[in-house]
Design a protein around this motif. Structure first.
Motif, PDB file in Angstrom:
ATOM      1  N   SER A 559       0.836  -1.208   0.000  1.00 51.47           N
ATOM      2  CA  SER A 559       0.000   0.000   0.000  1.00 51.47           C
ATOM      3  C   SER A 559       0.867   1.254   0.000  1.00 51.47           C
ATOM      4  O   SER A 559       0.589   2.222  -0.726  1.00 51.47           O
ATOM      5  CB  SER A 559      -0.914  -0.004   1.223  1.00 51.47           C
ATOM      6  N   MET A 560       1.937   1.261   0.809  1.00 53.91           N
ATOM      7  CA  MET A 560       2.808   2.430   0.852  1.00 53.91           C
ATOM      8  C   MET A 560       3.507   2.644  -0.487  1.00 53.91           C
ATOM      9  O   MET A 560       3.646   3.789  -0.951  1.00 53.91           O
ATOM     10  CB  MET A 560       3.842   2.271   1.963  1.00 53.91           C
ATOM     11  N   ASN A 561       3.943   1.569  -1.121  1.00 54.05           N
ATOM     12  CA  ASN A 561       4.595   1.704  -2.427  1.00 54.05           C
ATOM     13  C   ASN A 561       3.624   2.235  -3.473  1.00 54.05           C
ATOM     14  O   ASN A 561       4.007   3.030  -4.340  1.00 54.05           O
ATOM     15  CB  ASN A 561       5.182   0.365  -2.865  1.00 54.05           C
ATOM     16  N   ARG A 562       2.382   1.798  -3.410  1.00 52.48           N
ATOM     17  CA  ARG A 562       1.376   2.323  -4.352  1.00 52.48           C
ATOM     18  C   ARG A 562       1.200   3.823  -4.188  1.00 52.48           C
ATOM     19  O   ARG A 562       1.043   4.560  -5.179  1.00 52.48           O
ATOM     20  CB  ARG A 562       0.042   1.617  -4.121  1.00 52.48           C
ATOM     21  N   ILE A 563       1.247   4.297  -2.951  1.00 52.50           N
ATOM     22  CA  ILE A 563       1.088   5.741  -2.713  1.00 52.50           C
ATOM     23  C   ILE A 563       2.351   6.499  -3.115  1.00 52.50           C
ATOM     24  O   ILE A 563       2.297   7.496  -3.855  1.00 52.50           O
ATOM     25  CB  ILE A 563       0.776   6.013  -1.228  1.00 52.50           C
ATOM     26  N   LEU A 564       3.499   6.046  -2.632  1.00 47.62           N
ATOM     27  CA  LEU A 564       4.739   6.804  -2.816  1.00 47.62           C
ATOM     28  C   LEU A 564       5.205   6.836  -4.264  1.00 47.62           C
ATOM     29  O   LEU A 564       5.923   7.763  -4.661  1.00 47.62           O
ATOM     30  CB  LEU A 564       5.833   6.229  -1.913  1.00 47.62           C
ATOM     31  N   THR A 565       4.819   5.846  -5.081  1.00 52.40           N
ATOM     32  CA  THR A 565       5.174   5.902  -6.503  1.00 52.40           C
ATOM     33  C   THR A 565       4.359   6.951  -7.249  1.00 52.40           C
ATOM     34  O   THR A 565       4.726   7.333  -8.368  1.00 52.40           O
ATOM     35  CB  THR A 565       4.962   4.533  -7.172  1.00 52.40           C
ATOM     36  N   GLN A 566       3.272   7.423  -6.647  1.00 55.61           N
ATOM     37  CA  GLN A 566       2.475   8.462  -7.293  1.00 55.61           C
ATOM     38  C   GLN A 566       3.029   9.862  -7.055  1.00 55.61           C
ATOM     39  O   GLN A 566       2.714  10.786  -7.800  1.00 55.61           O
ATOM     40  CB  GLN A 566       1.032   8.402  -6.775  1.00 55.61           C
ATOM     41  N   ILE A 567       3.850  10.025  -6.016  1.00 57.27           N
ATOM     42  CA  ILE A 567       4.308  11.369  -5.658  1.00 57.27           C
ATOM     43  C   ILE A 567       5.207  11.989  -6.728  1.00 57.27           C
ATOM     44  O   ILE A 567       5.083  13.184  -7.022  1.00 57.27           O
ATOM     45  CB  ILE A 567       4.984  11.336  -4.271  1.00 57.27           C
ATOM     46  N   PRO A 568       6.119  11.221  -7.387  1.00 66.18           N
ATOM     47  CA  PRO A 568       6.867  11.827  -8.501  1.00 66.18           C
ATOM     48  C   PRO A 568       6.022  12.034  -9.761  1.00 66.18           C
ATOM     49  O   PRO A 568       6.513  12.622 -10.732  1.00 66.18           O
ATOM     50  CB  PRO A 568       7.985  10.810  -8.775  1.00 66.18           C
ATOM     51  N   VAL A 569       4.765  11.562  -9.742  1.00 67.81           N
ATOM     52  CA  VAL A 569       3.915  11.673 -10.931  1.00 67.81           C
ATOM     53  C   VAL A 569       2.871  12.764 -10.752  1.00 67.81           C
ATOM     54  O   VAL A 569       2.751  13.671 -11.574  1.00 67.81           O
ATOM     55  CB  VAL A 569       3.232  10.317 -11.236  1.00 67.81           C
TER      56      VAL A 569
END
Length: 728
Positions: A559-569
């Motif tokens: 879940s954290m990876n799903r969120i944090l990968t969106q921040i550079p996008v």
């Protein structure tokens, strides 16, 4: 009517009570009378000491002085206790170790520690070297007791006349106290500790011992510590054999080794040496005639033009501390240590930080930066502790405690995911008050009901505070951060969810590395092996450390990876998105008044934490974590990801770039981007594996001697030389 027995006893009782009352009255009166007599006798006695006139003024001043002295003593003790805490343990232990460091590939990269046999006693040093050091650093060294008040007054007067800092007031003992126990951090607390420790050193060591330690421990530029090592490095000589001109050049290095290092800037080094020679004359230690030859024939250093890559000094300081911790039980303290540092990545990291400061430092009003890169698996591949090691050896990557701002929010969200929340869980973004504190969002606006993915991507402040207040509590958040690898003690006050508790850059890199590790402990380390000079392996990380433990559940880390990968996008770190389309994740952080700016991010291969700020905690010019820190991360990671076999972030398909319909390119991205670094061509990981397997097979296979007569084209002189090969 007859009398009862009770009637007969009443007069007796009344009489007894009256006698008791009379006794109490007389006793109290007598005590009071005797007390008055005693007081009168005391008063008559002390009248003999009553003074009048100017004598009374002296007595009053003495009494006030004693009172203030007692209060001052208590205050001095309170200030001294933190300084004396620094002396706990064996503070001389650094000299017990002499370590040669290798990089991850086995190449020698530096040394730390002092071999006792190489530490020359003061009596055996050239007289002109000792005089040059004292004339320049502390002329009254043998006359003060750690603090030179006359020298301090002279320095303050000179600085006031010049309108700036032209002279330092620290004694040689104070400088040694800083080198032994403290950092270069410019704070009042450090200066107070330095003063007390200087007095402590003077009480416990002789002047010659202090001078010897100073000459052995000072940084001398070029990755060397101590005058003996510097003499070998710059002149190729034993320190006992150096000339007056060379002594003057060495003595000039103590002030600013990076600026005056002769292998980097020989004219500046010679100019500084000339100042040292002038100090010798002005201090009355030598005559102008004695120094004239050194002025006319200044020192020349040996050619250091081809010295390989620059030593990773900040990393070596940290690695040396790790060696002393690990190798303390070992009987042998002369060691060879294979580290995890990759000099190619280290150089790229230094260039990324320096390029950012050079191009944007003035506009953002920022002067310092720090960076730590950890390969997923725990090996520290690069460490930048500051802009210039020669100017300041204070390691901002491992020792500077700075507020992480919003980059700390990941620990709150990770704790929430452990409790069962998901990126799609909805929480209300609205005004909130907790114990009289009402946090505000960056834009002072509210979005209502939002998902946790949106809340973290947009770095909404009220959401982590609401989670901490209503669902988690600050203790659980602090425990989560600690389990993930934050070693700095974390405060659990109400403002902690917004990143007000200080951490280090190394803390952040360690903790974030749990996410690409699939929730397993990141096992950060800088030491791979420790060996003695006989080749015996005394310590091996893969052999002697326990296997990684699970820190976060697979559901929580996914879940954290799903969120944090969106921040550079779609979030605050669009300038951190890599040019080659490789999926990255991370979080920005900006503290109050723009004092600190962070970006901590990762791919499937590396985790990198970047910090920019000022040592004196002054505010930058509106610098955020999504600006220079994110650009520095991108510059380094674009370089690091070239020519390697990429690993996927757990829970994220690396073949499909993370995207969103709402994704927009960063504004002025091309204008703001730092120039790209190009990694030299290298063998692919597949070819490297084949070569390693081939080498392992050749080591295990039996040797066969091939007669030279069977070889075509026999080489003269090698007819009888057997060749070692392997069986087909």
């Amino acid at each position: 009517m007859s009398k009862t027995p009770e009637d007969d006893n009443r007069p007796r009782l009344r009489h007894s009570l009256l006698r008791l009352d009379s006794w109490i009255d007389s006793t109290v009166w007598n005590l009071g009378f005797r007390a008055a007599e005693t007081w009168e006798e005391i008063t008559i006695f002390f009248r003999r000491f009553r003074v009048r006139g100017f004598k009374r003024a002296l007595v009053e001043l003495t009494c006030e002085g004693l009172t203030l002295g007692a209060a001052g003593s208590v205050l001095m003790l309170a200030l001294a206790l933190p300084a004396f805490e620094e002396t706990k343990g064996d503070w001389r232990a650094q000299s017990d170790f002499a370590v040669t460091f290798l990089d991850r590939y086995g190449n020698e990269i530096g040394h730390r520690g002092i071999i006792h046999e190489d530490s020359v006693p003061v009596d055996e040093l050239p007289d002109h070297l000792v005089k040059a050091v004292l004339a320049t650093e502390d002329r009254r060294f043998f006359d003060h007791y750690g603090i030179d008040f006359l020298g301090l007054a002279r320095a303050m007067s000179a600085n006031a006349q010049a309108g700036g800092v032209v002279q330092g007031g620290s004694t040689l003992t104070q400088q040694l106290a800083k080198n032994l126990f403290l950092s270069n951090e410019r704070t009042i607390e450090r200066k107070i500790k330095e003063a007390f420790l200087a007095v402590w050193l003077e009480s416990n060591l002789t002047k010659k011992e202090i001078l010897r330690l100073y000459l052995d421990r000072a940084y001398m530029g070029g990755g060397t510590f101590g005058a003996a090592a510097a003499a070998q490095f710059y002149f190729g000589k034993d320190i006992k054999d150096i000339s007056l001109a060379e002594s003057a050049m060495l003595a000039g290095l103590f002030k600013a080794p990076a600026r005056y290092a002769p292998h980097v800037n020989l004219p500046a080094a010679r100019e500084r040496a000339n100042v040292v020679l002038t100090n010798l004359v002005q201090g009355g230690l030598m005559t102008e005639g004695q120094v004239m030859a050194a002025r006319l024939a200044p020192a020349t250093v040996i050619d250091r033009a081809v010295t390989g890559a620059k030593a990773p000094d900040f990393f070596l300081d940290w690695a040396f501390d790790e060696v002393r911790r690990i190798a303390k039980p070992f009987a042998q303290h002369s060691l060879i240590v294979r580290t995890t540092i990759d000099l190619s990545l280290q150089q790229a990291a230094e260039e990324a930080v320096e390029t950012g400061l050079r191009e944007y430092g003035e506009s953002y009003r920022v002067k310092q930066g720090a960076l730590v890169m950890v390969e997923n698996g725990g090996a520290v591949r690069a460490m930048v502790g500051g802009r210039d090691y020669g100017e300041s050896q204070f390691n901002r990557a491992t020792k500077a405690l700075r507020q992480p701002g919003s980059s700390f929010k990941v620990y709150t969200y990770a704790a929430a995911m452990e409790k069962g929340f998901t990126p799609e869980s909805v929480v209300t973004d609205a005004p909130i008050t907790w114990r009289g504190w009402s946090p505000q969002n960056y834009g002072r606006s509210y979005s209502g009901r939002v998902t946790l993915l949106t809340a973290l991507a947009k770095s909404i402040n009220t959401i982590p505070v609401r989670l901490a207040k209503d669902e988690l509590g600050t203790e659980i958040i602090a425990e989560t951060a600690k389990r993930m690898g934050v070693e700095t003690p974390i405060r659990t006050d109400k403002t902690m969810p917004l990143g007000t508790s200080e951490v280090t850059v190394l803390d952040q890199a360690t903790a974030y590395a749990v996410f690409p590790a699939g929730g397993m402990e990141s096992r950060r380390h800088g030491i791979s092996q420790i060996m003695n000079y006989d080749g015996d392996i005394l310590y091996d990380f893969s052999r002697d450390t326990p296997p990684p433990q699970r820190i976060l559940s697979e559901q929580a880390v996914s879940s954290m990876n799903r969120i944090l990968t969106q921040i550079p996008v779609i979030g605050t770190a669009r300038k951190a998105a890599l040019a080659n389309g490789i999926t990255t994740a991370g979080k920005t952080g900006t503290t109050q008044a723009y004092r600190d700016a962070w970006f901590v991010g990762y791919s499937g291969d590396y985790t990198t934490a970047v910090w920019f700020g000022n040592d004196d905690y002054t505010s930058t010019n509106n610098m955020t974590g999504g600006s220079l820190p994110a650009m520095t991360f991108k510059r380094l990671m674009d370089y690091a990801e070239q020519g390697i076999e990429h690993r996927a972030i757990p829970g994220i398909d690396a073949a499909v770039p993370v995207a969103s319909a709402k994704a927009k390119p960063a504004e002025n991205e091309s204008a703001d981007a730092l120039p790209a670094l190009v990694r030299p061509r290298m063998l692919s990981s597949a070819v490297s594996r084949i070569i390693r397997d081939l080498g392992a097979r050749m080591e295990k296979a039996p040797a066969v001697v091939i007669p030279a007569t069977t070889l075509p084209g026999r080489v003269a002189g090698l007819e009888d030389t057997p060749l070692i090969g392997t069986q087909p």
